[in-house]
Design a protein around this motif. Structure first.
Motif, short mmCIF file in Angstrom:
data_model
loop_
_atom_site.label_atom_id
_atom_site.label_comp_id
_atom_site.label_asym_id
_atom_site.label_seq_id
_atom_site.Cartn_x
_atom_site.Cartn_y
_atom_site.Cartn_z
N SER A 338 0.82 -1.22 0.00
CA SER A 338 0.00 0.00 0.00
C SER A 338 0.86 1.27 0.00
O SER A 338 0.36 2.37 -0.24
N LEU A 339 2.15 1.12 0.27
CA LEU A 339 3.03 2.31 0.22
C LEU A 339 3.26 2.76 -1.23
O LEU A 339 3.72 3.87 -1.48
N GLY A 340 3.00 1.85 -2.15
CA GLY A 340 3.01 2.22 -3.57
C GLY A 340 4.40 2.47 -4.16
O GLY A 340 4.52 3.23 -5.13
N TYR A 341 5.42 1.82 -3.62
CA TYR A 341 6.77 2.09 -4.14
C TYR A 341 6.93 1.61 -5.59
O TYR A 341 7.46 2.33 -6.43
N LEU A 342 6.49 0.37 -5.86
CA LEU A 342 6.67 -0.15 -7.22
C LEU A 342 5.88 0.70 -8.22
O LEU A 342 6.39 1.07 -9.28
#
Ligand code: HEM
Length: 543
Positions: A338-342
């Motif tokens: 959920s941190l959305g790094y990718l």
């Protein structure tokens, strides 16, 4: 094995070997090293017999704990202390406040290359003492790589993309297990050798395998065999244990020597005949020939010497880069999705590539702030080298540190505990957490325009100084000062393309927990055997 042990059945040989072993153990137990008087040690209990030797051996399993203790007790208070390294060569660990003092010393006072020479057993490990004794290859890389690396971007991209397609595959249906470290040990040498020797040799598996084996030979010779050999035995043991080094070098030379001979002939022909049409390849071989010719270094213009110079360069480049990007992959994919790094990296790469008409360029990659930050942050939190900017004291009278009032004798190693600086909460809030966009967030928040049209120059400079290639007194994975790694200009482009290509073209199953790193002696190593599951993304393969 029996054949190896057979000579021991001869009593004279057996007694000689036994005496040598006893002598080695005795000299090791009694070892004391001249160290700056009045500077405290970590991990050494002077009330005990063989205090220094006990501390030396115990240090192997206590590096993390003892560095932490030293940092709290001394470094944070601006004080130097002594760390009893397992190599048997204790290190003088300076506090961060003394970094500038260290960097200000000239090479004939505090030497980087002499430090590498000792630590890597330069007399034997690289096939010829001259290679590390006069590291001309470093001079060539410093001079050429930063200026020439931009032109290499399309070639590097080709190696990265082809390696992914070949090893991670193009099947959009089936998931595939990838052993990350082993896989990257295939990709990275290929990209590095595109820069060093160019096409087609950079794709020759026999050449690459022998290069990687040579690097392992150096590690084995310098960290195991010769580390514990008494000085007077080194001329014999050094020659024996480095037989594999010579063997693997000769296997690579079979390919490099003809190439270098041809290149030298072309340089000569062009000099003699201005009409000779020849496009000089942009790789290390050409750089060394051009520089050595302009500096009239005839000794560096022989095929044999140029070919041997490729060994320390591969050594400096392959494992460092592979360990770095292995850590980075595990750091990213073990974060909460959920941190959305990718997705953040994918969005950035896709957007910039569209802006640049699908071309990978150095200028375009300079705008990959999130990708840059994701790698830099991994190098900060998962650094594999725990100490850095290590130097050897050169003058007979030693070196004096006036600020603290100590004198380190000739031959001492002086450096910094970079692990704890990079995990200091006063420098990096929440230091144990991998926060992929730690360095790019302020840039993006301060700069809402896509092309970076920022008004405040000073603020921009501060932000720029948190880019992957910028070393500082709080970020040391590439060292700092005039001997900072010149390869970082290549690494930053190579690894940004690698990450970007990966996220643009593959789905990767997130990991619930980060496979742990392992502290092994003075290194903090990524998981070597851990695997991930990947699958090609729909619509990313050519029809
Ligand atoms: C992620 C990958 C890499 C890391 C982490 C790394 C790290 C380092 C470090 C810590 C130093 C020592 C700096 C000092 O003593 O202050 C160094 C030196 C050096 N590195 Fe790298 N390196 C990497 C990749 C490369 C590559 C790809 C090359 C290209 C050939 C390279 C070439 C060199 C050279 C020539 C030196 C010696 C510089 C000098 O002493 O003046 N490195 N590197």
């Amino acid at each position: 094995m029996d054949a190896l042990l057979e000579p021991l059945s001869n009593p004279t040989v057996a007694i000689t070997v036994a005496l040598l072993v006893i002598y080695s153990i005795y000299s090791r137990l009694m070892a004391t090293t001249a160290m700056p008087a009045g500077v405290p040690w970590i991990g050494k209990d002077s009330s005990k017999i063989f205090a220094e030797t006990r501390a030396t051996f115990a240090s192997f399993n206590n590096v993390r704990e003892w560095l932490g203790e030293g940092y709290e007790k001394y470094s944070k208070k601006g004080k130097t202390y002594i760390f009893p390294d397992f190599s048997g060569k204790p290190e003088v660990i300076i506090p961060r406040s003394q970094v500038q003092w260290l960097l200000d010393q000239p090479d004939n006072i505090l030497s980087t290359s002499e430090c590498h020479y000792d630590a890597l057993e330069g007399d034997y490990a690289f096939t010829h003492p001259h290679l590390l004794g006069d590291p001309y290859h470093e001079h060539v890389i410093h001079k050429y790589l930063p200026r020439r690396v931009g032109q290499m971007v399309p070639g590097m991209f080709e190696e990265v993309a082809d390696s992914f397609d070949e090893t991670w595959g193009v099947d959009t249906e089936k998931w595939r297990d990838i052993g990350v470290f082993d896989n990257l040990m295939v990709m990275i040498p290929r990209a590095v050798n595109r820069m060093l020797v160019g096409l087609p040799l950079c794709r020759n598996q026999d050449y690459l395998t022998n290069m990687a084996k040579f690097a392992m030979d150096v590690i084995a010779a310098s960290t195991v065999f010769l580390r514990f050999t008494p000085q007077f035995l080194k001329p014999i043991v050094g020659r024996i244990v480095t037989i594999p080094n010579h063997y693997h070098y000769s296997k690579t030379a079979k390919y490099t020597l003809p190439l270098i001979k041809e290149r030298l002939a072309n340089f000569k022909r062009r000099q003699e005949d201005p009409n000779f049409e020849w496009e000089e390849p942009n790789d290390y071989i050409s750089w060394q020939i051009a520089l050595a010719s302009s500096e009239n270094r005839q000794d560096e213009l022989t095929p044999d010497m140029i070919s041997r110079r490729l060994m320390p360069l591969n050594f400096a480049a392959i494992h460092t880069t592979t360990l770095t990007i292995t850590n980075c992959l595990f750091d990213i994919i073990s974060c909460d999705p959920s941190l959305g790094y990718l997705e953040g990296i994918r969005e950035e790469a896709t957007r910039i590539l569209v802006e640049d008409g699908g071309q990978w360029t150095k200028a375009g990659l300079a705008r990959f702030h999130r990708t840059d930050s994701a790698i830099r942050e991994s190098m900060r939190v998962s650094n594999f080298m725990t100490r850095g900017i290590m130097r050897k004291v050169m003058p007979d009278e030693g070196i004096e540190n006036k600020a603290e009032g100590w004198r380190a004798p000739k031959g001492t190693f002086v450096g910094l505990d970079v692990h704890n600086v990079q995990h200091d909460p006063e420098i990096y809030p929440d230091p144990e957490t991998y926060d992929a966009f730690r360095f790019s967030r302020p840039k993006e928040e301060g700069d809402h325009t896509v092309n970076g049209d920022v008004k405040d120059g000073a603020e921009m400079l501060k932000l720029k100084n948190t880019g992957l290639i910028t070393t500082s007194d709080t970020f040391f994975p590439f060292g700092h000062g005039r001997h900072a790694c010149p390869g970082r200009f290549f690494v930053s482009l190579e690894l940004k393309m690698l990450l970007a290509y990966m996220v643009m073209n593959y789905e990767i199953e997130p990991l619930a927990t980060r496979p742990p790193n392992k502290w092994f002696g003075q290194n903090n190593l990524p998981p070597m055997k851990a695997t991930i599951r990947v699958r090609r993304r729909e619509g990313t393969t050519k029809a």
